[in-house]
Design an enzyme around this catalytic site. Structure first.
Site, PDB file in Angstrom:
ATOM      1  N   LYS A 130      -5.940   8.011  -2.292  1.00 54.51           N
ATOM      2  CA  LYS A 130      -4.587   8.945  -2.119  1.00 54.51           C
ATOM      3  C   LYS A 130      -4.823  10.341  -2.518  1.00 54.51           C
ATOM      4  O   LYS A 130      -5.052  10.571  -3.571  1.00 54.51           O
ATOM      5  CB  LYS A 130      -3.553   7.950  -2.881  1.00 54.51           C
ATOM      6  CG  LYS A 130      -2.219   8.852  -2.674  1.00 54.51           C
ATOM      7  CD  LYS A 130      -1.659   8.537  -1.141  1.00 54.51           C
ATOM      8  CE  LYS A 130      -1.356   7.275  -0.491  1.00 54.51           C
ATOM      9  NZ  LYS A 130      -1.122   7.516   0.797  1.00 54.51           N
ATOM     10  N   HIS A 182      -2.310  -0.960   6.142  1.00 56.24           N
ATOM     11  CA  HIS A 182      -1.691  -0.192   5.120  1.00 56.24           C
ATOM     12  C   HIS A 182      -0.985  -1.056   3.835  1.00 56.24           C
ATOM     13  O   HIS A 182      -0.842  -2.337   3.992  1.00 56.24           O
ATOM     14  CB  HIS A 182      -0.189   0.602   5.822  1.00 56.24           C
ATOM     15  CG  HIS A 182       0.761   0.873   5.082  1.00 56.24           C
ATOM     16  ND1 HIS A 182       1.919   0.297   4.554  1.00 56.24           N
ATOM     17  CD2 HIS A 182       0.850   2.213   4.289  1.00 56.24           C
ATOM     18  CE1 HIS A 182       2.497   0.981   3.945  1.00 56.24           C
ATOM     19  NE2 HIS A 182       2.068   2.074   3.767  1.00 56.24           N
TER      20      HIS A 182
HETATM   21  O1  GKR Z   1       2.182   4.343  -2.981  1.00 53.78           O
HETATM   22  O2  GKR Z   1       2.331   6.375  -2.935  1.00 53.78           O
HETATM   23  C1  GKR Z   1       2.041   5.309  -2.370  1.00 53.78           C
HETATM   24  C2  GKR Z   1       1.484   5.512  -1.202  1.00 53.78           C
HETATM   25  O3  GKR Z   1       1.585   6.586  -0.686  1.00 53.78           O
HETATM   26  C3  GKR Z   1       2.236   4.532  -0.038  1.00 53.78           C
HETATM   27  O4  GKR Z   1       3.714   5.029  -0.168  1.00 53.78           O
HETATM   28  C4  GKR Z   1       1.931   5.051   1.294  1.00 53.78           C
HETATM   29  O5  GKR Z   1       2.926   4.369   2.232  1.00 53.78           O
HETATM   30  O6  GKR Z   1      -0.097   3.770   0.775  1.00 53.78           O
HETATM   31  C5  GKR Z   1       0.572   4.482   1.580  1.00 53.78           C
HETATM   32  C6  GKR Z   1      -0.217   5.235   2.761  1.00 53.78           C
HETATM   33  O7  GKR Z   1      -1.220   4.780   3.161  1.00 53.78           O
HETATM   34  O8  GKR Z   1       0.520   6.128   3.236  1.00 53.78           O
HETATM   35 MG    MG Z   2      -1.371   6.128   4.595  1.00 56.56          MG
END
Ligand code: GKR
Ligand code: MG
Length: 435
Positions: A195, A330
């Site tokens: 991320k 996801h």
């Molecule tokens: O948990 O902050 C998080 C992620 O950014 C999540 O909200 C996303 O929906 O993991 C996700 C993604 O692949 O975009």
């Molecule tokens: Mg994503």
């Protein structure tokens, strides 16, 4: 067999201070757990996103479910997956507007968790695993990826419920690599979903380079959740051709179908073939035609919680295969019931071409609601148990603790911007694109 009850449990689980382009995770993530009860007293379970909005929407649906045959869910609840206009007032799935998020998904989210619980119920009644009720498994071991995040110090929870910080702060390339090392040592993952969209892209490029040096055989995917312009996306793709081209992809570098298509076009013009993945530009079946026509996305991230349950994931896989798209999965913060639903959906979907995402390493034993404790992830795989339904049962004491946490915590919907302002920078704004 008839449905006689739907029990809805809003729970809170400790969540560490993880960062994304949306902001900062709150000390608690919210989940909703349901129990679908049949007239012969078999209970099917499901877990989905949390907060008051979805719990209220499920309460409102309950009268329509009572008396239904759980073997005939699709027919009876078809309007939920085929809705032409949003009929419920669910919150968006993320902090705030996510570019591309389709409001028509709202009903699909409700159907998703009900379908999962119904499959668990009939699977328990028949003594057959959920994946084998929807055509049968193509794999009994489902691969998941490491999911590192830039992270502040802290293990989640608040006050006397504050948790030990298992992973520590990770706001530099070196500490991020250490986080992945620790996660891989614990779970054996063979893929890395990273991320990003948090630090200056130059630092994130350096982080991916260090990750690749540390784990040269592991595919890396990078997901800045639309934090970049088309130009920045191209710059990163160019800088990381080797690192991401090694079986990975670049996920949602920029916002919107046209911008994603422009990134793809620019990459191909330079001979860069790293695929673009998405769970932001493509969020529903209605997005697929445009996505294919514009070549905006080459890997669609499915999710049985959002796309309408396990069978819709199989349909999505078939469409992706037809049009030459890859498919990944996801994840959001979750516990073991969701992990098992994801694993069963993946087990019964031939065209799943990447290891699934999972936030499971960020959840803690203390919060697990699965009887017997956390679902094992070994060598990066979840094994489908030879038991009926999802193969897991609820621990009702743990569920009660989760409800208690929900009742006493201050959170009712995810708001990563507010958390950023409270804990990191009082003036923080969510700006997309930021770079
Ligand atoms: O948990 O902050 C998080 C992620 O950014 C999540 O909200 C996303 O929906 O993991 C996700 C993604 O692949 O975009
Ligand atoms: Mg994503």
């Amino acid at each position: 067999m008839r449905i006689v009850d739907l029990r809805i449990h809003s729970i809170a689980i400790a969540d560490p201070p993880l960062r994304s382009s949306y902001g900062l995770h709150a000390p608690y993530a919210l989940r909703t757990v349901i129990e679908l009860v049949s007239d012969d007293n078999i209970v099917g379970i499901g877990e989905t996103l949390g907060g008051d909005a979805i719990a209220q929407a499920l309460v409102a649906l309950k009268p329509k479910l009572i008396g239904l045959d759980p073997f005939q869910f699709t027919g009876a609840l078809m309007p939920l997956i085929e809705a032409e206009s949003p009929s419920t007032a669910l919150e968006r799935s993320q902090t705030m507007f996510v570019p591309g998020e389709n409001p028509l998904d709202q009903d699909a989210r409700l159907y998703s968790v009900l379908e999962i619980a119904a499959l668990d119920l009939v699977g328990k009644a028949l003594g057959k695993p959920a994946c084998d009720l929807i055509g049968g498994r193509v794999r009994s071991k489902v691969p998941f990826s490491a999911y590192p995040f830039y992270k502040h110090a802290g293990g989640g929870g608040e006050g006397s419920d504050a948790r030990v910080d298992e992973y520590g702060e990770a706001l530099t390339p070196e500490t991020l690599v250490a986080q992945v090392r620790q996660m891989i040592a614990a779970y054996g993952f063979k893929d890395i979903k990273f991320k990003t969209g948090v630090l200056d892209p130059e630092i994130e490029i350096e982080t991916v380079r260090q990750l690749h040096r540390a784990f040269p055989d592991l595919p890396i995917r990078m997901d800045p959740n639309s934090a970049w312009t088309v130009e920045t996306s191209l710059k990163v793709a160019r800088a990381l051709t080797r690192e991401l081209g090694n079986g990975g992809y670049l996920e949602d570098p920029t916002a919107g179908m046209d911008n994603m298509a422009a990134v793809r076009k620019g990459m191909l013009a330079e001979g860069i073939t790293t695929p673009l993945g998405s769970n932001v530009a493509v969020t529903s079946f209605g997005d697929l035609a445009e996505c294919v026509a514009k070549d905006a996305v080459q890997v669609v991230l499915c999710d049985p919680h959002y796309w309408g349950g396990m069978r819709q994931i199989q349909h999505l896989g078939k469409i992706c295969r037809t049009f030459g798209l890859g498919m990944s999965m996801h994840s959001n913060s979750h516990l073991g019931v969701s992990l098992m639903a994801m694993a069963h959906a993946a087990a019964a979907t031939p065209h799943l071409t990447y290891a699934c995402d999972t936030h499971y390493p960020w959840a803690q034993d203390q919060d697990e609601i699965v009887a017997g404790g956390r679902v094992p992830i070994k060598d990066g795989f979840v094994t489908i148990p030879e038991r009926g339904g999802l193969g897991v049962e609820l621990d009702h004491d743990q569920l009660a603790r989760g409800r208690e946490r929900y009742a006493t915590c201050a959170y009712r919907k995810r708001d990563d911007v507010l958390e950023m302002r409270k804990h990191v920078d009082p003036n923080w704004q969510r700006v997309l694109p930021r770079w």
